[in-house]
Design an enzyme around this catalytic site. Structure first.
Site, PDB file in Angstrom:
ATOM      1  N   LYS A  18       0.817  -1.215   0.000  1.00  0.00           N
ATOM      2  CA  LYS A  18       0.000   0.000   0.000  1.00  0.00           C
ATOM      3  C   LYS A  18       0.853   1.268   0.000  1.00  0.00           C
ATOM      4  O   LYS A  18       0.484   2.245  -0.647  1.00  0.00           O
ATOM      5  CB  LYS A  18      -1.015  -0.002   1.147  1.00  0.00           C
ATOM      6  CG  LYS A  18      -0.410  -0.125   2.526  1.00  0.00           C
ATOM      7  CD  LYS A  18      -1.496  -0.298   3.566  1.00  0.00           C
ATOM      8  CE  LYS A  18      -0.970  -0.219   4.987  1.00  0.00           C
ATOM      9  NZ  LYS A  18       0.264  -0.960   5.289  1.00  0.00           N
ATOM     10  N   ARG A  93      -6.232   2.492  11.248  1.00  0.00           N
ATOM     11  CA  ARG A  93      -5.950   1.075  11.486  1.00  0.00           C
ATOM     12  C   ARG A  93      -6.892   0.500  12.535  1.00  0.00           C
ATOM     13  O   ARG A  93      -6.780  -0.684  12.850  1.00  0.00           O
ATOM     14  CB  ARG A  93      -4.516   0.921  11.991  1.00  0.00           C
ATOM     15  CG  ARG A  93      -3.511   0.457  10.923  1.00  0.00           C
ATOM     16  CD  ARG A  93      -2.162   0.431  11.604  1.00  0.00           C
ATOM     17  NE  ARG A  93      -1.148  -0.352  10.984  1.00  0.00           N
ATOM     18  CZ  ARG A  93      -0.212   0.104  10.155  1.00  0.00           C
ATOM     19  NH1 ARG A  93      -0.252   1.341   9.742  1.00  0.00           N
ATOM     20  NH2 ARG A  93       0.752  -0.683   9.718  1.00  0.00           N
ATOM     21  N   ARG A 132      12.201  -6.931   2.329  1.00  0.00           N
ATOM     22  CA  ARG A 132      12.032  -5.467   2.234  1.00  0.00           C
ATOM     23  C   ARG A 132      13.238  -4.727   2.816  1.00  0.00           C
ATOM     24  O   ARG A 132      13.756  -5.080   3.869  1.00  0.00           O
ATOM     25  CB  ARG A 132      10.762  -5.039   2.964  1.00  0.00           C
ATOM     26  CG  ARG A 132      10.606  -3.515   2.918  1.00  0.00           C
ATOM     27  CD  ARG A 132       9.210  -3.071   3.074  1.00  0.00           C
ATOM     28  NE  ARG A 132       8.713  -3.203   4.433  1.00  0.00           N
ATOM     29  CZ  ARG A 132       7.513  -2.765   4.805  1.00  0.00           C
ATOM     30  NH1 ARG A 132       6.717  -2.210   3.917  1.00  0.00           N
ATOM     31  NH2 ARG A 132       7.112  -2.908   6.045  1.00  0.00           N
ATOM     32  N   ARG A 165      13.957  -2.834   8.345  1.00  0.00           N
ATOM     33  CA  ARG A 165      13.250  -2.297   9.499  1.00  0.00           C
ATOM     34  C   ARG A 165      13.234  -3.333  10.611  1.00  0.00           C
ATOM     35  O   ARG A 165      13.014  -4.512  10.370  1.00  0.00           O
ATOM     36  CB  ARG A 165      11.805  -1.959   9.112  1.00  0.00           C
ATOM     37  CG  ARG A 165      11.649  -0.576   8.559  1.00  0.00           C
ATOM     38  CD  ARG A 165      10.304  -0.351   7.924  1.00  0.00           C
ATOM     39  NE  ARG A 165       9.174  -0.804   8.736  1.00  0.00           N
ATOM     40  CZ  ARG A 165       7.893  -0.616   8.396  1.00  0.00           C
ATOM     41  NH1 ARG A 165       7.602  -0.001   7.248  1.00  0.00           N
ATOM     42  NH2 ARG A 165       6.925  -1.042   9.156  1.00  0.00           N
ATOM     43  N   ARG A 176       2.556  -8.434  13.814  1.00  0.00           N
ATOM     44  CA  ARG A 176       1.878  -7.372  13.046  1.00  0.00           C
ATOM     45  C   ARG A 176       0.715  -7.948  12.235  1.00  0.00           C
ATOM     46  O   ARG A 176      -0.332  -7.301  12.111  1.00  0.00           O
ATOM     47  CB  ARG A 176       2.886  -6.668  12.125  1.00  0.00           C
ATOM     48  CG  ARG A 176       3.809  -5.753  12.924  1.00  0.00           C
ATOM     49  CD  ARG A 176       4.987  -5.280  12.116  1.00  0.00           C
ATOM     50  NE  ARG A 176       4.622  -4.495  10.973  1.00  0.00           N
ATOM     51  CZ  ARG A 176       5.360  -4.380   9.872  1.00  0.00           C
ATOM     52  NH1 ARG A 176       6.506  -5.028   9.779  1.00  0.00           N
ATOM     53  NH2 ARG A 176       4.956  -3.640   8.884  1.00  0.00           N
TER      54      ARG A 176
HETATM   55  P1  AMP Z   1       3.731   0.881   8.707  1.00  0.00           P
HETATM   56  O1  AMP Z   1       4.912   1.595   8.184  1.00  0.00           O
HETATM   57  O2  AMP Z   1       2.424   1.433   8.170  1.00  0.00           O
HETATM   58  O3  AMP Z   1       3.824  -0.619   8.526  1.00  0.00           O
HETATM   59  O4  AMP Z   1       3.687   1.146  10.292  1.00  0.00           O
HETATM   60  C1  AMP Z   1       4.739   0.697  11.142  1.00  0.00           C
HETATM   61  C2  AMP Z   1       4.260   0.626  12.571  1.00  0.00           C
HETATM   62  O5  AMP Z   1       3.866   1.936  13.019  1.00  0.00           O
HETATM   63  C3  AMP Z   1       3.033  -0.246  12.818  1.00  0.00           C
HETATM   64  O6  AMP Z   1       3.360  -1.612  12.963  1.00  0.00           O
HETATM   65  C4  AMP Z   1       2.503   0.365  14.116  1.00  0.00           C
HETATM   66  O7  AMP Z   1       3.276  -0.040  15.231  1.00  0.00           O
HETATM   67  C5  AMP Z   1       2.745   1.848  13.901  1.00  0.00           C
HETATM   68  N1  AMP Z   1       1.593   2.476  13.224  1.00  0.00           N
HETATM   69  C6  AMP Z   1       1.543   2.969  11.955  1.00  0.00           C
HETATM   70  N2  AMP Z   1       0.337   3.457  11.666  1.00  0.00           N
HETATM   71  C7  AMP Z   1      -0.430   3.272  12.778  1.00  0.00           C
HETATM   72  C8  AMP Z   1      -1.774   3.538  13.115  1.00  0.00           C
HETATM   73  N3  AMP Z   1      -2.608   4.098  12.225  1.00  0.00           N
HETATM   74  N4  AMP Z   1      -2.196   3.216  14.361  1.00  0.00           N
HETATM   75  C9  AMP Z   1      -1.379   2.671  15.266  1.00  0.00           C
HETATM   76  N5  AMP Z   1      -0.094   2.353  15.011  1.00  0.00           N
HETATM   77  C10 AMP Z   1       0.386   2.647  13.787  1.00  0.00           C
END
Ligand code: AMP
Length: 220
Positions: A18, A93, A132, A165, A176
């Protein structure tokens, strides 16, 4: 895309692509990508209080609490460059985040135009996770097998070092996915009930997924 159709959500599990798709659409339509994950990573890099708080959750693969996340995204959406729209990537989320987003948008007199759900089978997601890599400077993402950089370990855009990461390591990735199933996947029905959900097959080449998303957006 019509004027009123500029607030789009890209919804999907970790590794669904995404972020990659949001970045493309953002360039194409000239509207900002608002990625909650990137906002958190920027805060962590700059060692802000918010970043230090969020890191505890992110390193475990848990969600950062709603009130912290909502405040951060609200502040971002209120900036001038989001007046004409935004591509939301990784937010909302949870159902409370989705409700808060409605309020934020209503507050500036707009509403969501579409939610694009990027669907990918779980075994494919696990394979994607291990490959990744992210640029330390600009956050550009690569995949060792599916989207490699021209030179190993180096970002094509700015020569920055590529890293994995912490939360892409296998143990955290599994958590996750579980968190996605429990807390985020209910959003699919939430938005379907509203008639603004569009599903796209994310288990295709990046260009093919992009074409499918464009078809959806152009038909809005
Ligand atoms: P992402 O880069 O979107 O995979 O986000 C990495 C991490 O950031 C996630 O696994 C969560 O720990 C935190 N995170 C990102 N977006 C949100 C959200 N909308 N609500 C809560 N935690 C978030």
């Amino acid at each position: 895309m019509p004027e009123e159709s500029r607030f789009l959500i890209l919804l999907g599990p970790p590794m669904s692509g995404k972020g990659t798709q949001a970045a493309r659409l953002s360039q194409l339509f000239g509207i900002p990508q608002v990625s909650s994950g990137d906002l958190f990573r920027d805060n962590i890099k700059n060692q802000t209080n918010l970043g230090l708080e969020a890191k505890k959750y992110i390193d475990r693969g848990d969600l950062v609490p709603d009130e912290v996340t909502i405040g951060m995204v609200k502040e971002r959406l209120h900036r001038e460059d989001c007046l004409g729209g935004a591509l939301l990537d990784g937010f909302p989320r949870t159902i409370p985040q989705a409700e808060a987003l409605d309020d934020i948008l209503a507050g500036v007199g707009v509403s969501l135009s579409a939610v694009i759900s990027v669907a990918v089978p779980e075994d494919v997601l696990v394979e994607r996770a291990s490959g990744r890599r992210i640029c330390r400077n600009c956050g550009q993402s690569y995949h060792l097998k599916f989207d490699p950089p021209k030179e190993s370990g180096i970002c094509d855009e700015d020569g920055g070092e590529l890293y994995q990461r912490e939360d892409d390591k296998p143990e955290t990735v599994r958590n996750r996915f579980a968190v996605y199933q429990a807390q985020t996947s209910p959003l699919i029905e939430f938005y379907r009930a509203r008639g603004i959900l569009h599903e796209v097959n994310g288990d295709q080449l990046i260009d093919e997924v992009a074409d499918d998303i464009l078809q959806v957006v152009n038909a809005l």
